[in-house]
Scaffold this motif. Structure first.
Motif, short mmCIF file in Angstrom:
data_model
loop_
_atom_site.label_atom_id
_atom_site.label_comp_id
_atom_site.label_asym_id
_atom_site.label_seq_id
_atom_site.Cartn_x
_atom_site.Cartn_y
_atom_site.Cartn_z
N SER A 19 6.63 2.12 -8.74
CA SER A 19 6.41 0.80 -8.12
C SER A 19 6.96 0.78 -6.70
O SER A 19 6.34 0.22 -5.79
CB SER A 19 7.09 -0.28 -8.97
N ILE A 20 8.13 1.37 -6.51
CA ILE A 20 8.73 1.43 -5.17
C ILE A 20 7.82 2.20 -4.22
O ILE A 20 7.61 1.81 -3.07
CB ILE A 20 10.12 2.07 -5.23
N SER A 21 7.27 3.32 -4.76
CA SER A 21 6.36 4.13 -3.93
C SER A 21 5.14 3.31 -3.51
O SER A 21 4.69 3.39 -2.36
CB SER A 21 5.93 5.37 -4.71
N ALA A 22 4.62 2.49 -4.46
CA ALA A 22 3.43 1.69 -4.14
C ALA A 22 3.75 0.58 -3.14
O ALA A 22 2.90 0.20 -2.32
CB ALA A 22 2.87 1.09 -5.42
N GLN B 169 4.43 -3.38 1.16
CA GLN B 169 5.48 -4.39 1.26
C GLN B 169 6.85 -3.70 1.35
O GLN B 169 7.59 -3.66 0.37
CB GLN B 169 5.45 -5.33 0.05
N PRO B 170 7.17 -3.12 2.50
CA PRO B 170 8.41 -2.33 2.63
C PRO B 170 9.67 -3.15 2.35
O PRO B 170 10.66 -2.60 1.83
CB PRO B 170 8.35 -1.86 4.09
N GLN B 171 9.67 -4.45 2.67
CA GLN B 171 10.84 -5.27 2.42
C GLN B 171 11.10 -5.39 0.90
O GLN B 171 12.25 -5.28 0.43
CB GLN B 171 10.66 -6.66 3.04
N LYS B 172 10.02 -5.59 0.15
CA LYS B 172 10.18 -5.66 -1.31
C LYS B 172 10.59 -4.31 -1.88
O LYS B 172 11.34 -4.25 -2.86
CB LYS B 172 8.86 -6.13 -1.94
N ALA B 173 10.11 -3.24 -1.29
CA ALA B 173 10.48 -1.91 -1.76
C ALA B 173 11.98 -1.69 -1.57
O ALA B 173 12.68 -1.17 -2.44
CB ALA B 173 9.68 -0.83 -1.02
N ARG B 174 12.49 -2.12 -0.36
CA ARG B 174 13.92 -1.99 -0.09
C ARG B 174 14.73 -2.85 -1.07
O ARG B 174 15.76 -2.42 -1.60
CB ARG B 174 14.21 -2.41 1.36
#
Length: 346
Positions: free
Chosen positions: A177-180, A185-190
């Motif tokens: 999920s982080i990879s996707a 959405q880089p902020q949500k990934a962080r």
């Protein structure tokens, strides 16, 4: 031998002393029956009883260090007979020296020498056989205890392996999920990376605890759901219906999370609208009951890999309690329900 037959050493001491007293009284009675004087009979019986007790103690100590087996079983006959022969000879010489002026008694002493040897030898052989029987029973008990210990170690190893399998299973899903989210959405990934870090740190800190309260487990579940909310956003809603009276009931750690993860998979796969999952916890007799309900589409095939959570939890429950009736699942129309029963020990 006797010390292993009875857990209290004082009991074995009194048994040996009691056997010595019986031996003394029996010998004294026979000597009086054959016309030996009372004073002489007392001395004779006392010395004979001391040799008997000494032989019992020697056999006891011998069997504490060495138990004959196979071809060496002949030692059960040879050793007691040799000891009784030596003991009878010393008994004869000692009494001949003490009562050197009692000519009739000395004749009697000489005539019953072989009889004394046979009686003492048979008694010591019986003691040796008893020692062998007790040693074999203790050996079987030790073997059984080792088997139980090995089974327990094997069970703990499998439980540990199951707990370790759950984290990578969830971790891989989160990393995907982080990879996707990294590009879109880089902020949500962080945000998800930070929450995942907190989640795993909390898991490692309490990994040594085998049982936790339901309240602790719910805190852990909410950390897990924070991560899932990043993945699925507003589509996922999890409702906790838990009364205060059950929050202090205990359960094996990390037991509910794979079931909740399974419910999220079932609930979100093939369904486009918002998904509402309900987790209820209540007490029924001496059980903590946990019920998880999620919607699902019965016409859509289950996602690949679904079922790991149910099988792993079922296996853990069987290893912990030896029962297969503590986890139930059912599908009624478009609602899938899992019911978990956790016995509450006193």
């Amino acid at each position: 031998m006797f010390s292993r037959a009875f857990s209290n050493p004082y009991i074995s001491k009194w048994i040996v002393q009691g056997a010595g007293i019986i031996w003394f009284l029996g010998t004294f009675g026979l000597l009086m029956y054959y016309g030996v004087g009372q004073a002489v009979a007392i001395v004779d019986a006392l010395i004979f009883a001391l040799f008997f007790i000494f032989g019992v103690n020697i056999i006891d100590q011998t069997f504490n260090f060495y138990v004959p087996s196979g071809r060496n079983n002949s030692m059960l006959l040879i050793f007691p007979l040799l000891f009784s022969l030596v003991a009878s000879y010393f008994h004869f010489q000692l009494l001949r020296w003490i009562f050197d002026e009692e000519s009739l008694y000395l004749v009697f002493l000489r005539e019953v020498f072989l009889l004394r040897w046979a009686v003492l030898g048979m008694a010591e052989i019986l003691v040796a056989l008893l020692a062998l029987a007790v040693s074999k029973l203790e050996e079987q008990k030790e073997i059984k205890n080792r088997e139980v210990m090995m089974h327990e170690l094997s069970r703990e190893a499998e439980l540990s392996q199951l707990r370790q399998q759950l984290q990578p299973h969830f971790l891989f899903n989160s990393l995907n999920s982080i990879s996707a989210l990294t590009i879109s959405q880089p902020q949500k990934a962080r945000e998800m990376v930070l929450q995942l870090s907190d989640f795993l740190r909390g898991t490692m800190e309490k990994d040594h605890q085998q049982w936790v309260s339901l309240e602790e487990e719910l805190t852990y579940l909410k950390m897990y759901l924070d991560i899932e909310h990043v993945r699925f956003g507003h589509r996922l809603e999890v409702v906790f219906d838990v009364t205060d009276e059950v929050k202090q009931l205990r359960l094996p750690q990390l037991l509910i999370q794979p079931l909740l993860e399974n419910a999220i998979k079932h609930g979100l796969y093939g369904i486009t609208e918002d998904v509402r999952i309900i987790l209820r916890a209540y007490k029924e007799q001496n059980y903590l009951m946990v019920q998880i309900e999620n919607p699902f589409d019965p016409e859509v095939a289950a996602p690949k890999g679904t079922g790991f959570g149910l099988s792993s939890v079922g296996r853990r429950l069987f290893l912990l309690f030896g029962r297969k009736d503590l986890l139930e699942s059912k599908a009624v129309e478009s609602v899938f329900t899992v019911i978990l029963k956790i016995p509450q020990h006193k």
